[in-house]
Design a protein around this motif. Structure first.
Motif, PDB file in Angstrom:
ATOM      1  N   LYS A  90     -12.966  -4.787  24.631  1.00 32.94           N
ATOM      2  CA  LYS A  90     -13.197  -5.754  23.553  1.00 32.94           C
ATOM      3  C   LYS A  90     -11.876  -6.343  23.062  1.00 32.94           C
ATOM      4  CE  LYS A  90     -17.498  -4.055  21.502  1.00 32.94           C
ATOM      5  NZ  LYS A  90     -18.083  -3.400  20.322  1.00 32.94           N
ATOM      6  N   SER A  91     -10.870  -5.512  22.950  1.00 36.37           N
ATOM      7  CA  SER A  91      -9.551  -5.969  22.495  1.00 36.37           C
ATOM      8  C   SER A  91      -8.954  -6.949  23.494  1.00 36.37           C
ATOM      9  CB  SER A  91      -8.606  -4.780  22.321  1.00 36.37           C
ATOM     10  OG  SER A  91      -9.136  -3.869  21.398  1.00 36.37           O
ATOM     11  N   LEU A  92      -9.038  -6.595  24.757  1.00 37.68           N
ATOM     12  CA  LEU A  92      -8.515  -7.466  25.815  1.00 37.68           C
ATOM     13  C   LEU A  92      -9.248  -8.805  25.814  1.00 37.68           C
ATOM     14  CD1 LEU A  92      -6.274  -7.107  27.844  1.00 37.68           C
ATOM     15  CD2 LEU A  92      -7.938  -6.176  29.449  1.00 37.68           C
ATOM     16  N   ALA A  93     -10.550  -8.762  25.633  1.00 39.31           N
ATOM     17  CA  ALA A  93     -11.352  -9.990  25.595  1.00 39.31           C
ATOM     18  C   ALA A  93     -10.974 -10.866  24.401  1.00 39.31           C
ATOM     19  CB  ALA A  93     -12.839  -9.649  25.556  1.00 39.31           C
ATOM     20  N   LEU A  94     -10.782 -10.255  23.230  1.00 36.02           N
ATOM     21  CA  LEU A  94     -10.391 -11.000  22.034  1.00 36.02           C
ATOM     22  C   LEU A  94      -9.068 -11.728  22.252  1.00 36.02           C
ATOM     23  CD1 LEU A  94     -10.432 -11.681  18.918  1.00 36.02           C
ATOM     24  CD2 LEU A  94      -9.147  -9.559  18.638  1.00 36.02           C
ATOM     25  N   VAL A  95      -8.083 -10.996  22.750  1.00 36.76           N
ATOM     26  CA  VAL A  95      -6.759 -11.581  22.946  1.00 36.76           C
ATOM     27  C   VAL A  95      -6.815 -12.674  24.011  1.00 36.76           C
ATOM     28  CG1 VAL A  95      -4.389 -11.098  23.669  1.00 36.76           C
ATOM     29  CG2 VAL A  95      -5.583  -9.494  22.165  1.00 36.76           C
ATOM     30  N   SER A  96      -7.476 -12.395  25.109  1.00 35.79           N
ATOM     31  CA  SER A  96      -7.585 -13.359  26.203  1.00 35.79           C
ATOM     32  C   SER A  96      -8.285 -14.637  25.748  1.00 35.79           C
ATOM     33  CB  SER A  96      -8.345 -12.717  27.364  1.00 35.79           C
ATOM     34  OG  SER A  96      -8.569 -13.656  28.377  1.00 35.79           O
ATOM     35  N   ARG A  97      -9.399 -14.479  25.083  1.00 32.80           N
ATOM     36  CA  ARG A  97     -10.185 -15.624  24.599  1.00 32.80           C
ATOM     37  C   ARG A  97      -9.361 -16.456  23.603  1.00 32.80           C
ATOM     38  NH1 ARG A  97     -14.269 -12.755  23.438  1.00 32.80           N
ATOM     39  NH2 ARG A  97     -13.709 -12.326  21.296  1.00 32.80           N
ATOM     40  N   SER A  98      -8.680 -15.795  22.704  1.00 32.82           N
ATOM     41  CA  SER A  98      -7.905 -16.500  21.682  1.00 32.82           C
ATOM     42  C   SER A  98      -6.730 -17.263  22.294  1.00 32.82           C
ATOM     43  CB  SER A  98      -7.390 -15.517  20.632  1.00 32.82           C
ATOM     44  OG  SER A  98      -8.475 -14.902  19.984  1.00 32.82           O
ATOM     45  N   LEU A  99      -6.001 -16.614  23.206  1.00 30.65           N
ATOM     46  CA  LEU A  99      -4.820 -17.248  23.783  1.00 30.65           C
ATOM     47  C   LEU A  99      -5.161 -18.275  24.859  1.00 30.65           C
ATOM     48  CD1 LEU A  99      -2.292 -14.285  23.803  1.00 30.65           C
ATOM     49  CD2 LEU A  99      -2.395 -16.239  22.260  1.00 30.65           C
ATOM     50  N   ARG A 100      -6.437 -18.416  25.175  1.00 30.13           N
ATOM     51  CA  ARG A 100      -6.889 -19.486  26.060  1.00 30.13           C
ATOM     52  C   ARG A 100      -6.947 -20.814  25.314  1.00 30.13           C
ATOM     53  NH1 ARG A 100     -12.020 -17.293  28.130  1.00 30.13           N
ATOM     54  NH2 ARG A 100     -10.999 -15.439  28.904  1.00 30.13           N
ATOM     55  N   GLU A 101      -6.956 -20.749  23.982  1.00 29.00           N
ATOM     56  CA  GLU A 101      -7.043 -21.948  23.139  1.00 29.00           C
ATOM     57  C   GLU A 101      -5.703 -22.692  23.133  1.00 29.00           C
ATOM     58  OE1 GLU A 101      -9.629 -23.201  21.389  1.00 29.00           O
ATOM     59  OE2 GLU A 101     -10.929 -21.622  22.189  1.00 29.00           O
ATOM     60  N   PRO A 102      -5.677 -23.920  23.667  1.00 30.41           N
ATOM     61  CA  PRO A 102      -4.414 -24.679  23.685  1.00 30.41           C
ATOM     62  C   PRO A 102      -3.803 -24.861  22.298  1.00 30.41           C
ATOM     63  CG  PRO A 102      -6.045 -25.746  25.085  1.00 30.41           C
ATOM     64  CD  PRO A 102      -6.759 -24.649  24.333  1.00 30.41           C
ATOM     65  N   SER A 103      -4.623 -25.067  21.277  1.00 31.41           N
ATOM     66  CA  SER A 103      -4.090 -25.295  19.929  1.00 31.41           C
ATOM     67  C   SER A 103      -3.381 -24.046  19.399  1.00 31.41           C
ATOM     68  CB  SER A 103      -5.196 -25.734  18.971  1.00 31.41           C
ATOM     69  OG  SER A 103      -6.189 -24.733  18.875  1.00 31.41           O
ATOM     70  N   LEU A 104      -3.923 -22.871  19.681  1.00 28.24           N
ATOM     71  CA  LEU A 104      -3.269 -21.642  19.230  1.00 28.24           C
ATOM     72  C   LEU A 104      -1.947 -21.448  19.969  1.00 28.24           C
ATOM     73  CD1 LEU A 104      -3.173 -19.066  17.560  1.00 28.24           C
ATOM     74  CD2 LEU A 104      -4.540 -17.941  19.331  1.00 28.24           C
ATOM     75  N   ARG A 105      -1.942 -21.666  21.267  1.00 28.06           N
ATOM     76  CA  ARG A 105      -0.696 -21.527  22.032  1.00 28.06           C
ATOM     77  C   ARG A 105       0.364 -22.491  21.488  1.00 28.06           C
ATOM     78  NH1 ARG A 105      -4.234 -21.823  26.605  1.00 28.06           N
ATOM     79  NH2 ARG A 105      -3.274 -23.828  27.151  1.00 28.06           N
ATOM     80  N   SER A 106      -0.033 -23.722  21.175  1.00 30.44           N
ATOM     81  CA  SER A 106       0.919 -24.708  20.641  1.00 30.44           C
ATOM     82  C   SER A 106       1.483 -24.258  19.298  1.00 30.44           C
ATOM     83  CB  SER A 106       0.241 -26.068  20.472  1.00 30.44           C
ATOM     84  OG  SER A 106      -0.104 -26.588  21.723  1.00 30.44           O
ATOM     85  N   LYS A 107       0.625 -23.767  18.416  1.00 34.67           N
ATOM     86  CA  LYS A 107       1.083 -23.289  17.100  1.00 34.67           C
ATOM     87  C   LYS A 107       2.079 -22.136  17.259  1.00 34.67           C
ATOM     88  CE  LYS A 107      -3.070 -24.228  14.396  1.00 34.67           C
ATOM     89  NZ  LYS A 107      -4.197 -23.578  13.728  1.00 34.67           N
ATOM     90  N   LEU A 108       1.772 -21.210  18.161  1.00 30.71           N
ATOM     91  CA  LEU A 108       2.663 -20.065  18.364  1.00 30.71           C
ATOM     92  C   LEU A 108       4.028 -20.525  18.877  1.00 30.71           C
ATOM     93  CD1 LEU A 108       0.076 -17.609  19.950  1.00 30.71           C
ATOM     94  CD2 LEU A 108       1.129 -17.390  17.681  1.00 30.71           C
ATOM     95  N   ARG A 109       4.012 -21.431  19.834  1.00 30.36           N
ATOM     96  CA  ARG A 109       5.273 -21.916  20.414  1.00 30.36           C
ATOM     97  C   ARG A 109       6.094 -22.729  19.414  1.00 30.36           C
ATOM     98  NH1 ARG A 109       1.845 -22.807  25.645  1.00 30.36           N
ATOM     99  NH2 ARG A 109       2.525 -20.972  26.817  1.00 30.36           N
ATOM    100  N   ALA A 110       5.441 -23.349  18.452  1.00 36.77           N
ATOM    101  CA  ALA A 110       6.134 -24.202  17.480  1.00 36.77           C
ATOM    102  C   ALA A 110       6.696 -23.418  16.292  1.00 36.77           C
ATOM    103  CB  ALA A 110       5.173 -25.277  16.968  1.00 36.77           C
TER     104      ALA A 110
END
Length: 154
Positions: free
Chosen positions: A114-134
Motif C-alpha cells: 500500500k505504501s509503495l502504491a501511494l508513493v508511486s501513484r502520487s509521484l506519477r502526477e506531473p504537477s507534484l513532480r514539478s512542485k517538488l523540483r521547484a
C-alpha cells in the motif's frame, strides 16, 4: 495510508550532488539512519540487494528504492531531491532527481505494498513532480508531499 504516516520532516533532504547510484544509496541509508535509527550499512546492503533484482527507477526522473529490514516496526520512508540528477538505470533511461525510499519490516505484507502504491501513484502526477523540483528546501518538500495527500482527500 498517508505520506505523513511514512515520512517525518527530518527524513527529507536536498542534495546538491551525488556521484553515482551506489553513492545515492549510501546517502539514502545515512538519512534513514539519522531519521529513524536504522543501521546505514545494513540499509545499503538491503537496498542494493533489492536493486539487483531490477532497477527501481520508474521513469520521469523518479526512483522508488525499497527494502525490508529486520527490527523495523512500521513502514517508513525518506525523500531526497537531487539538484543534479544521477543515472539510475531507470526504465525510461532518464536520470533521477526525485528519490522516495521505503523501508518495511521483514514481515510486512499489505502495508508495504500500500505504501509503495501511494508513493508511486502520487509521484506519477506531473504537477507534484514539478512542485517538488521547484522547491529545493527540505521543509517545503515535506509540506508539498504531505499536502498532496490532503488535496486528494478533499
Amino acid at each position: 495510508m498517508k505520506f505523513s504516516d511514512l515520512l517525518k520532516p527530518s527524513a527529507v533532504k536536498v542534495l546538491s550532488a551525488t556521484s553515482s547510484k551506489k553513492r545515492l544509496m549510501h546517502d539514502v541509508a545515512d538519512l534513514a539512519e539519522a531519521a529513524y535509527g536504522l543501521s546505514a550499512p545494513a540499509t545499503v546492503e538491503a537496498l542494493m540487494e533489492r536493486e539487483s533484482l531490477g532497477p527501481t527507477g520508474v521513469g520521469h526522473g523518479v526512483a522508488l528504492p525499497h527494502a525490508r529490514l529486520p527490527d523495523l516496526q512500521d513502514v517508513v520512508g525518506v525523500f531526497i531531491l537531487l539538484e543534479r540528477p544521477v543515472d539510475f538505470d531507470s526504465v525510461d533511461r532518464q536520470p533521477v532527481d526525485l528519490v522516495f525510499a521505503l523501508f518495511a519490516p521483514e514481515e510486512a505484507g499489505v502495508e508495504h505494498l500500500k505504501s509503495l502504491a501511494l508513493v508511486s501513484r502520487s509521484l506519477r502526477e506531473p504537477s507534484l513532480r514539478s512542485k517538488l523540483r521547484a522547491n529545493p528546501d527540505s521543509t517545503k518538500l515535506y509540506t508539498i508531499l504531505t499536502a498532496a495527500e490532503a488535496d486528494k482527500a478533499a
